[in-house]
Design an enzyme around this catalytic site. Structure first.
Site, PDB file in Angstrom:
ATOM      1  N   ARG A 174     -39.414  56.604 -54.516  1.00 33.39           N
ATOM      2  CA  ARG A 174     -39.228  54.909 -53.667  1.00 33.39           C
ATOM      3  C   ARG A 174     -38.924  55.208 -52.337  1.00 33.39           C
ATOM      4  NH1 ARG A 174     -35.423  51.769 -56.805  1.00 33.39           N
ATOM      5  NH2 ARG A 174     -36.613  49.955 -55.741  1.00 33.39           N
ATOM      6  N   PHE A 175     -39.282  54.279 -51.615  1.00 34.08           N
ATOM      7  CA  PHE A 175     -38.883  54.162 -50.269  1.00 34.08           C
ATOM      8  C   PHE A 175     -39.364  55.304 -49.396  1.00 34.08           C
ATOM      9  CE2 PHE A 175     -35.665  51.908 -52.647  1.00 34.08           C
ATOM     10  CZ  PHE A 175     -36.089  50.493 -52.422  1.00 34.08           C
ATOM     11  N   ARG A 176     -40.377  56.169 -49.664  1.00 27.86           N
ATOM     12  CA  ARG A 176     -41.004  57.158 -48.890  1.00 27.86           C
ATOM     13  C   ARG A 176     -40.009  58.207 -48.859  1.00 27.86           C
ATOM     14  NH1 ARG A 176     -45.942  56.035 -48.589  1.00 27.86           N
ATOM     15  NH2 ARG A 176     -46.344  53.769 -48.542  1.00 27.86           N
ATOM     16  N   LEU A 177     -39.189  58.286 -49.731  1.00 30.41           N
ATOM     17  CA  LEU A 177     -38.264  59.547 -49.783  1.00 30.41           C
ATOM     18  C   LEU A 177     -38.849  60.639 -50.758  1.00 30.41           C
ATOM     19  CD1 LEU A 177     -34.989  57.837 -50.198  1.00 30.41           C
ATOM     20  CD2 LEU A 177     -35.994  58.226 -48.018  1.00 30.41           C
ATOM     21  N   HIS A 178     -40.253  61.012 -50.481  1.00 33.11           N
ATOM     22  CA  HIS A 178     -40.686  61.935 -51.381  1.00 33.11           C
ATOM     23  C   HIS A 178     -40.218  63.427 -51.249  1.00 33.11           C
ATOM     24  CE1 HIS A 178     -43.487  58.564 -50.476  1.00 33.11           C
ATOM     25  NE2 HIS A 178     -43.639  59.046 -49.283  1.00 33.11           N
TER      26      HIS A 178
END
Ligand SMILES: Cc1cc2nc3c(=O)[nH]c(=O)nc-3n(C[C@H](O)[C@H](O)[C@H](O)COP(=O)(O)O)c2cc1C
Length: 199
Positions: A174-178
């Site tokens: 989520r939130f591009r916290l890959h």
């Protein structure tokens, strides 16, 4: 922190993700983008179907006169990219490509649908074509030639195996916290160095 993993580990993980993708993707879960580089060092990319993945490498089949095969002849370095939209996962792979054995290619060719085998004979993949009629005439010619008999593998059609030296497994968060986990080959120890890298 860098950890290590057994030689089989990234191949096993790739096959796990592929098995997941087989359940969720609408079609062609084994489709993979293949990037090659030509003699002038210019890259190009196209999709192929990965037909085997094991610690020997990742196998695909193609026409040996095609642009990709010509590139690989000049420069065996190649990269692959899987992206499964339904899983929100990506795998990057880099390595060198070697030809599969003829027996392995024969076996796979024999498993293909009859029309696909005839298509392989009829297609001068990546060469200019006068029009569709030319291709259809070639299909008719080989259909008549082989009749109901065996269709051998054309010598201009075979397999390649990408032997990886690098993998990156990318998992959506989520939130591009890959999450990104890389495997770099330690050839001397025949194992992989595992490193987590920033998204
Ligand atoms: C999903 C998908 C799978 C494909 N699989 C293969 C394949 O396994 N082998 C192949 O030669 N071409 C395959 N193609 C066609 C290639 O993308 C490409 O058009 C063709 O191989 C010619 O590429 P080249 O001119 O770079 O050699 C596939 C295309 C798609 C869209």
């Amino acid at each position: 922190m860098t950890k290590t993993a057994d030689f089989e580990a990234p191949f096993g993980l790739l096959n796990e993700w592929l098995a997941e993708a087989e359940k969720s993707e609408p079609n062609d879960p084994s489709a993979v983008a293949l990037a090659t580089v030509d003699e002038a060092h210019c890259p190009s990319v196209r999709m192929v179907l990965m037909k085997a993945c094991n610690p020997q490498g990742l196998v695909f089949y193609t026409n040996l006169g095609s642009r990709k095969a010509q590139d690989l002849k000049a420069n065996p370095n190649a990269a692959m990219l899987f992206h499964w939209k339904t899983l929100r996962k990506q795998i990057r792979i880099e390595g060198k490509v070697v030809p599969t054995g003829g027996d392995e290619a024969d076996k796979y060719f024999a498993s293909r649908a009859r029309t696909s085998r005839i298509g392989a004979w009829a297609s001068k993949q990546s060469q200019p074509m006068e029009g569709r009629f030319e291709f259809e005439a070639a299909i008719a010619k080989y259909t008549a030639k082989f009749g109901a008999g065996d269709i051998p593998r054309p010598e201009f059609w075979s397999g390649f195996r990408l032997v990886p030296r690098y993998f990156e497994f990318w998992n959506d968060r989520r939130f591009r916290l890959h999450e990104r986990i890389t495997y770099s080959l330690d050839a001397e120890k025949n194992q992989w160095d595992l490193t987590e890298i920033y998204p």
